[in-house]
Motif scaffolding. Structure first.
Motif, PDB file in Angstrom:
ATOM      1  N   LYS A  41      13.631   5.099   3.698  1.00 16.53           N
ATOM      2  CA  LYS A  41      13.100   3.634   4.073  1.00 16.53           C
ATOM      3  C   LYS A  41      14.295   2.446   3.761  1.00 16.53           C
ATOM      4  O   LYS A  41      14.419   1.666   4.533  1.00 16.53           O
ATOM      5  CB  LYS A  41      11.862   3.269   3.558  1.00 16.53           C
ATOM      6  CG  LYS A  41      10.860   4.391   4.005  1.00 16.53           C
ATOM      7  CD  LYS A  41       9.355   3.803   3.538  1.00 16.53           C
ATOM      8  CE  LYS A  41       9.406   3.450   1.977  1.00 16.53           C
ATOM      9  NZ  LYS A  41       9.185   4.902   1.165  1.00 16.53           N
ATOM     10  N   THR A 278       7.450  -9.382   9.102  1.00 16.08           N
ATOM     11  CA  THR A 278       8.203  -8.406  10.203  1.00 16.08           C
ATOM     12  C   THR A 278       8.364  -7.274   9.466  1.00 16.08           C
ATOM     13  O   THR A 278       8.229  -5.898  10.111  1.00 16.08           O
ATOM     14  CB  THR A 278       9.329  -8.941  10.895  1.00 16.08           C
ATOM     15  OG1 THR A 278       8.938 -10.417  11.441  1.00 16.08           O
ATOM     16  CG2 THR A 278       9.891  -8.285  11.639  1.00 16.08           C
ATOM     17  N   GLN A 281       5.210  -5.154   8.492  1.00 16.05           N
ATOM     18  CA  GLN A 281       4.138  -5.079   9.676  1.00 16.05           C
ATOM     19  C   GLN A 281       4.065  -3.544   9.853  1.00 16.05           C
ATOM     20  O   GLN A 281       3.001  -3.165   9.811  1.00 16.05           O
ATOM     21  CB  GLN A 281       4.916  -5.666  10.808  1.00 16.05           C
ATOM     22  CG  GLN A 281       3.813  -5.706  12.204  1.00 16.05           C
ATOM     23  CD  GLN A 281       4.434  -6.441  13.246  1.00 16.05           C
ATOM     24  OE1 GLN A 281       5.523  -6.563  13.356  1.00 16.05           O
ATOM     25  NE2 GLN A 281       3.400  -6.522  14.139  1.00 16.05           N
ATOM     26  N   LYS A 282       4.763  -2.744   9.830  1.00 18.26           N
ATOM     27  CA  LYS A 282       4.672  -1.250  10.087  1.00 18.26           C
ATOM     28  C   LYS A 282       4.008  -0.648   8.936  1.00 18.26           C
ATOM     29  O   LYS A 282       3.337   0.379   9.261  1.00 18.26           O
ATOM     30  CB  LYS A 282       5.940  -0.667  10.206  1.00 18.26           C
ATOM     31  CG  LYS A 282       7.084  -0.729   9.433  1.00 18.26           C
ATOM     32  CD  LYS A 282       8.414   0.330   9.646  1.00 18.26           C
ATOM     33  CE  LYS A 282       9.305   0.274   8.781  1.00 18.26           C
ATOM     34  NZ  LYS A 282      10.445   1.185   9.214  1.00 18.26           N
ATOM     35  N   TYR A 283       4.241  -1.087   7.532  1.00 20.38           N
ATOM     36  CA  TYR A 283       3.716  -0.470   6.686  1.00 20.38           C
ATOM     37  C   TYR A 283       2.090  -0.858   6.543  1.00 20.38           C
ATOM     38  O   TYR A 283       1.457  -0.374   5.889  1.00 20.38           O
ATOM     39  CB  TYR A 283       4.115  -0.808   5.371  1.00 20.38           C
ATOM     40  CG  TYR A 283       5.674  -0.200   5.527  1.00 20.38           C
ATOM     41  CD1 TYR A 283       6.084   1.043   5.233  1.00 20.38           C
ATOM     42  CD2 TYR A 283       6.573  -1.317   5.414  1.00 20.38           C
ATOM     43  CE1 TYR A 283       7.401   1.475   5.249  1.00 20.38           C
ATOM     44  CE2 TYR A 283       8.018  -0.914   5.307  1.00 20.38           C
ATOM     45  CZ  TYR A 283       8.376   0.472   5.393  1.00 20.38           C
ATOM     46  OH  TYR A 283       9.518   0.807   5.434  1.00 20.38           O
ATOM     47  N   ILE A 285       0.031  -1.285   9.007  1.00 14.40           N
ATOM     48  CA  ILE A 285      -0.728  -0.549  10.310  1.00 14.40           C
ATOM     49  C   ILE A 285      -1.593   0.627   9.607  1.00 14.40           C
ATOM     50  O   ILE A 285      -1.304   1.528   8.803  1.00 14.40           O
ATOM     51  CB  ILE A 285       0.207   0.262  11.323  1.00 14.40           C
ATOM     52  CG1 ILE A 285       1.085  -0.742  11.840  1.00 14.40           C
ATOM     53  CG2 ILE A 285      -0.667   0.864  12.140  1.00 14.40           C
ATOM     54  CD1 ILE A 285       1.926  -0.231  12.875  1.00 14.40           C
TER      55      ILE A 285
END
Length: 285
Positions: A41, A278, A281-283, A285
């Protein structure tokens, strides 16, 4: 320049700065940077670069060196974590672990080399001596005796011994959270944050570290090795949030940490808050 472009430039920087080693060893030079190049990551360098991007963008180019130092030290920890004497894992970042592809002695030495190389990188960075010293102090404290290595020692020693949740948290604050906390803190050091703001960054990092550890425990229990890109179902004998709280309880705990992180972001200036929201954000979900 957009933040995503900064991350892309860092990835190129990482590739271009593989050490060139004059050696007749059959695989040492290739293996040294192999696990670094296998991806991941890049979360820790992204945290550092995000803080600099939000608060001192003119220092971004200089910040690639400490960001690389973070990634290199993190990669060493993964190589050692996968060794037969620890997790005995076959897969990491979607590729064979070094001890399975080459041999155990080579993997140990590659890990040792990356550990020390991270501090060589910091020592050659282009910051003023005072900033450089603070960066070295932060990474060495949180990545070594008082942080990650302590957490690993506790984690390994108490395998097969059920611990209360409070002690599990101590393990993961050291093993996982402190290196994430120092990533944010090092970004703040580069930006010359005051002591109070550096403390806020560090505390946010500790909470983030626990969030990612709980998330990782859930991934280990619910995903295949192919989905996760690493060996899973490895934590059955370990102290994990899933083992202590159950899968449902671990998910509740994950949600609680997520809300606490969102609340902590409100203590930062708008630029820092927006950038970190920002990135995370994807973590969430």
């Amino acid at each position: 320049m957009k933040l995503q472009k900064v991350f892309e430039n860092f990835e190129n920087y990482l590739i271009e700065n593989a050490p060139k080693i004059p050696s007749f060893h059959p695989y040492y030079e290739q293996a040294l940077w192999e696990m670094v190049l296998n991806g991941g990551k890049r979360f820790r360098p992204k945290l550092l670069l995000s803080i600099v991007y939000a608060n001192a963008p003119k220092l971004l180019k200089k910040s690639f060196v400490p960001a690389l130092a973070l990634e290199v030290l993190h990669t060493y920890s993964l190589i050692h974590d996968d060794l037969p004497s620890m997790d005995n894992a076959n897969l990491r970042r979607g590729a064979k672990t070094l001890h399975t592809k080459y041999d155990e002695a080579g993997a140990i030495l590659i890990g040792d080399a990356l550990n020390t190389h991270s501090f060589y990188l910091l020592s050659t960075s282009k910051f003023k001596p005072k900033i450089k010293t603070k960066l070295i102090k932060s990474l060495s404290y949180n990545g070594g005796v008082f942080g990650m290595v302590l957490g690993q020692a506790l984690d390994c020693h108490f395998e097969n011994h059920t611990l209360p949740i409070e002690k599990l948290q101590i393990i993961h604050l050291n093993k996982t959270a402190k290196l994430i906390a120092t990533s944010l803190q090092m970004g703040g050091i580069i930006c010359s944050f005051n002591k109070q703001d550096l403390t806020l960054l560090y505390e946010l990092g500790l909470k983030l570290g626990l969030f990612f550890q709980i998330r990782d425990d859930i991934i280990d229990a619910t995903q295949s090795s192919i989905e996760a890109g690493k060996d899973t179902q490895n934590d059955k004998l370990k102290n994990s949030y899933v083992n202590l709280l159950g899968l449902k309880g671990a998910r509740v705990e994950l949600q609680n940490h997520q809300e606490q992180i969102k609340n902590q972001l409100n203590f930062f200036n708008k630029e820092t808050k927006d950038i970190l929201e920002t990135l995370l954000q994807k973590y969430f979900i």
